[in-house]
Design a protein around this motif. Sequence first.
Motif, PDB file in Angstrom:
ATOM      1  N   ALA A   1     -98.047 -91.581 -53.814  1.00 32.19           N
ATOM      2  CA  ALA A   1     -97.342 -90.923 -52.820  1.00 32.19           C
ATOM      3  C   ALA A   1     -98.193 -90.017 -51.721  1.00 32.19           C
ATOM      4  O   ALA A   1     -98.377 -90.303 -50.751  1.00 32.19           O
ATOM      5  CB  ALA A   1     -96.111 -90.207 -53.300  1.00 32.19           C
ATOM      6  N   THR A   2     -98.987 -89.561 -52.630  1.00 35.08           N
ATOM      7  CA  THR A   2    -100.101 -88.449 -51.828  1.00 35.08           C
ATOM      8  C   THR A   2    -101.056 -89.310 -51.004  1.00 35.08           C
ATOM      9  O   THR A   2    -101.325 -88.990 -49.858  1.00 35.08           O
ATOM     10  CB  THR A   2    -100.681 -87.572 -52.813  1.00 35.08           C
ATOM     11  OG1 THR A   2     -99.925 -87.147 -53.945  1.00 35.08           O
ATOM     12  CG2 THR A   2    -101.593 -86.711 -52.176  1.00 35.08           C
ATOM     13  N   GLN A   3    -101.622 -90.093 -51.567  1.00 34.98           N
ATOM     14  CA  GLN A   3    -102.477 -91.229 -50.868  1.00 34.98           C
ATOM     15  C   GLN A   3    -101.794 -91.812 -49.567  1.00 34.98           C
ATOM     16  O   GLN A   3    -102.434 -91.874 -48.472  1.00 34.98           O
ATOM     17  CB  GLN A   3    -103.073 -92.153 -51.959  1.00 34.98           C
ATOM     18  CG  GLN A   3    -103.838 -91.814 -52.853  1.00 34.98           C
ATOM     19  CD  GLN A   3    -105.067 -91.251 -52.537  1.00 34.98           C
ATOM     20  OE1 GLN A   3    -105.652 -91.805 -51.518  1.00 34.98           O
ATOM     21  NE2 GLN A   3    -105.422 -89.983 -52.922  1.00 34.98           N
ATOM     22  N   ALA A   4    -100.515 -92.275 -49.951  1.00 30.31           N
ATOM     23  CA  ALA A   4     -99.902 -92.928 -48.725  1.00 30.31           C
ATOM     24  C   ALA A   4     -99.641 -91.829 -47.511  1.00 30.31           C
ATOM     25  O   ALA A   4     -99.851 -92.270 -46.453  1.00 30.31           O
ATOM     26  CB  ALA A   4     -98.665 -93.322 -49.171  1.00 30.31           C
ATOM     27  N   LYS A   5     -99.247 -90.823 -47.860  1.00 30.81           N
ATOM     28  CA  LYS A   5     -99.027 -89.498 -47.127  1.00 30.81           C
ATOM     29  C   LYS A   5    -100.539 -89.197 -46.182  1.00 30.81           C
ATOM     30  O   LYS A   5    -100.527 -89.142 -44.930  1.00 30.81           O
ATOM     31  CB  LYS A   5     -98.726 -88.265 -47.821  1.00 30.81           C
ATOM     32  CG  LYS A   5     -97.951 -87.282 -46.749  1.00 30.81           C
ATOM     33  CD  LYS A   5     -97.184 -86.248 -47.517  1.00 30.81           C
ATOM     34  CE  LYS A   5     -96.988 -85.227 -46.805  1.00 30.81           C
ATOM     35  NZ  LYS A   5     -97.780 -83.807 -47.043  1.00 30.81           N
ATOM     36  N   LEU A   6    -101.676 -89.057 -47.071  1.00 29.87           N
ATOM     37  CA  LEU A   6    -102.900 -88.648 -46.511  1.00 29.87           C
ATOM     38  C   LEU A   6    -103.521 -89.885 -45.354  1.00 29.87           C
ATOM     39  O   LEU A   6    -103.805 -89.703 -44.110  1.00 29.87           O
ATOM     40  CB  LEU A   6    -104.229 -88.594 -47.407  1.00 29.87           C
ATOM     41  CG  LEU A   6    -103.991 -87.360 -48.297  1.00 29.87           C
ATOM     42  CD1 LEU A   6    -104.869 -87.537 -49.400  1.00 29.87           C
ATOM     43  CD2 LEU A   6    -104.182 -86.263 -47.585  1.00 29.87           C
ATOM     44  N   ARG A   7    -103.189 -91.343 -45.832  1.00 31.09           N
ATOM     45  CA  ARG A   7    -103.480 -92.268 -45.144  1.00 31.09           C
ATOM     46  C   ARG A   7    -102.557 -92.256 -43.777  1.00 31.09           C
ATOM     47  O   ARG A   7    -103.172 -92.566 -42.440  1.00 31.09           O
ATOM     48  CB  ARG A   7    -103.468 -93.741 -45.750  1.00 31.09           C
ATOM     49  CG  ARG A   7    -104.112 -94.696 -45.548  1.00 31.09           C
ATOM     50  CD  ARG A   7    -103.820 -95.829 -46.034  1.00 31.09           C
ATOM     51  NE  ARG A   7    -105.112 -96.821 -46.386  1.00 31.09           N
ATOM     52  CZ  ARG A   7    -104.782 -97.898 -47.326  1.00 31.09           C
ATOM     53  NH1 ARG A   7    -103.448 -98.477 -47.847  1.00 31.09           N
ATOM     54  NH2 ARG A   7    -105.815 -98.633 -47.137  1.00 31.09           N
ATOM     55  N   ALA A   8    -101.269 -92.109 -43.751  1.00 36.27           N
ATOM     56  CA  ALA A   8    -100.444 -92.056 -42.778  1.00 36.27           C
ATOM     57  C   ALA A   8    -100.715 -90.971 -41.797  1.00 36.27           C
ATOM     58  O   ALA A   8    -100.962 -91.161 -40.415  1.00 36.27           O
ATOM     59  CB  ALA A   8     -98.829 -91.754 -42.889  1.00 36.27           C
ATOM     60  N   GLU A   9    -101.303 -89.786 -42.264  1.00 34.52           N
ATOM     61  CA  GLU A   9    -101.689 -88.717 -41.438  1.00 34.52           C
ATOM     62  C   GLU A   9    -102.892 -89.128 -40.609  1.00 34.52           C
ATOM     63  O   GLU A   9    -103.060 -88.604 -39.372  1.00 34.52           O
ATOM     64  CB  GLU A   9    -101.956 -87.382 -42.177  1.00 34.52           C
ATOM     65  CG  GLU A   9    -100.741 -86.644 -42.712  1.00 34.52           C
ATOM     66  CD  GLU A   9    -100.888 -85.797 -43.879  1.00 34.52           C
ATOM     67  OE1 GLU A   9     -99.866 -85.240 -44.175  1.00 34.52           O
ATOM     68  OE2 GLU A   9    -101.921 -85.486 -44.203  1.00 34.52           O
ATOM     69  N   LYS A  10    -103.812 -89.750 -41.191  1.00 29.77           N
ATOM     70  CA  LYS A  10    -104.840 -89.977 -40.641  1.00 29.77           C
ATOM     71  C   LYS A  10    -105.013 -91.143 -39.566  1.00 29.77           C
ATOM     72  O   LYS A  10    -105.404 -91.044 -38.716  1.00 29.77           O
ATOM     73  CB  LYS A  10    -106.151 -90.790 -41.618  1.00 29.77           C
ATOM     74  CG  LYS A  10    -107.416 -90.606 -41.694  1.00 29.77           C
ATOM     75  CD  LYS A  10    -108.079 -91.203 -43.148  1.00 29.77           C
ATOM     76  CE  LYS A  10    -108.110 -92.584 -43.281  1.00 29.77           C
ATOM     77  NZ  LYS A  10    -108.502 -92.944 -44.477  1.00 29.77           N
ATOM     78  N   ASN A  11    -103.902 -91.930 -39.760  1.00 29.27           N
ATOM     79  CA  ASN A  11    -103.622 -92.955 -38.509  1.00 29.27           C
ATOM     80  C   ASN A  11    -102.541 -92.507 -37.573  1.00 29.27           C
ATOM     81  O   ASN A  11    -102.506 -92.941 -36.465  1.00 29.27           O
ATOM     82  CB  ASN A  11    -102.997 -94.116 -39.291  1.00 29.27           C
ATOM     83  CG  ASN A  11    -103.810 -94.854 -40.012  1.00 29.27           C
ATOM     84  OD1 ASN A  11    -105.329 -94.985 -39.723  1.00 29.27           O
ATOM     85  ND2 ASN A  11    -103.593 -95.401 -41.226  1.00 29.27           N
ATOM     86  N   LEU A  12    -102.315 -91.064 -37.659  1.00 32.57           N
ATOM     87  CA  LEU A  12    -101.492 -90.669 -36.453  1.00 32.57           C
ATOM     88  C   LEU A  12    -102.393 -90.487 -35.307  1.00 32.57           C
ATOM     89  O   LEU A  12    -103.447 -90.339 -35.356  1.00 32.57           O
ATOM     90  CB  LEU A  12    -101.019 -89.389 -36.926  1.00 32.57           C
ATOM     91  CG  LEU A  12     -99.650 -89.408 -37.989  1.00 32.57           C
ATOM     92  CD1 LEU A  12     -99.169 -88.021 -38.390  1.00 32.57           C
ATOM     93  CD2 LEU A  12     -98.625 -90.434 -37.099  1.00 32.57           C
TER      94      LEU A  12
END
Length: 227
Positions: free
Chosen positions: A216-227
Motif C-alpha cells: 500500500a505504501t509503495q503504491a502510494k509513493l508510485r502514484a505520487e511520483k507519477n502525478l
Amino acid sequence: MKIDAITIFPDYFAPMRLSLLGKAQGQGILEINVHDLRAFTTDNHHTVDDTPYGGGAGMVMLPEVWGLAIDSIIEDGATLVVLTPAGKRFTQEMAQELTNSKQLIFACGRYEGIDDRVRQYYSRDEFKERNINVLEVSIGDYVLGGGEVASMVMIEAITRLLPGVLGNPESLSEESHNSEGYLEYPNFTKPQTWREISVPEVLLSGNHGEIAKWRATQAKLRAEKNL
Ligand code: ADE
C-alpha cells in the motif's frame, strides 16, 4: 460478447487472434468480426472519402458507405463506438461499463474522421428505442493515424473483464480491491538476488499483514511520483 470492427485496414486486427483473446474466441465467450469498409462501396474506385465541405486540409469519410456497413451488422442493444481524438476519454470505469453491452461496434475512422451525420443518424430516437447508443471515444490526448489501434486498446481492456477471459480471475479481484482499481506496487519473482539487487525483505517474511502494508505504501509513493 459480440464485437464488430469496421475499418479500411482489416489486417490491423490480426493480433486479436493471439493470446487470451484468441482463446476466448475459441471458447465462444467472445466473437470478434472485422469488416472491410471498402466492401460497402458502390463505385468502381471503392471510394471511402472526399474533401470537406467548408474547405480545409485532409479528407472526410463518406456517410453513405459507413451507413451501409453499420446497417449490415447493428443489433438491438449495441453500442456504436466512434473512435476520435475529440471523444470522451477512455477509462477503466468506461471499460467496465462497456462489458454490459451486447454488441460493441468499433467505427475506425481515418483521415480527418467520419462525416458527423453518421453519429447523428445512429443517435436518433428510433435507435435509442432499440437500446442502441453512440459513444465518441478517445484513448488519450494525442492524434493517431486512425481508430484501429485505439479500438484494439479498448477491446483488450474491456474483454479481460469478461468472466472466463482472464487465465487467473484473482488478478481482477485484486485490482478491484485497490482503491484506484489498479495494481500499483512493484512486483518481484525469482531469483531472490539479480545483478546484486535483492528482493525487499518484507516480501520474504510470510507476514501477510506487513506485506499488504508495504505494498500500500509503495503504491502510494508510485502514484505520487507519477502525478
Ligand atoms: N483516432 C485518432 N486519434 C485517436 C485517439 N487518440 N483516440 C481514439 N481515436 C483516435
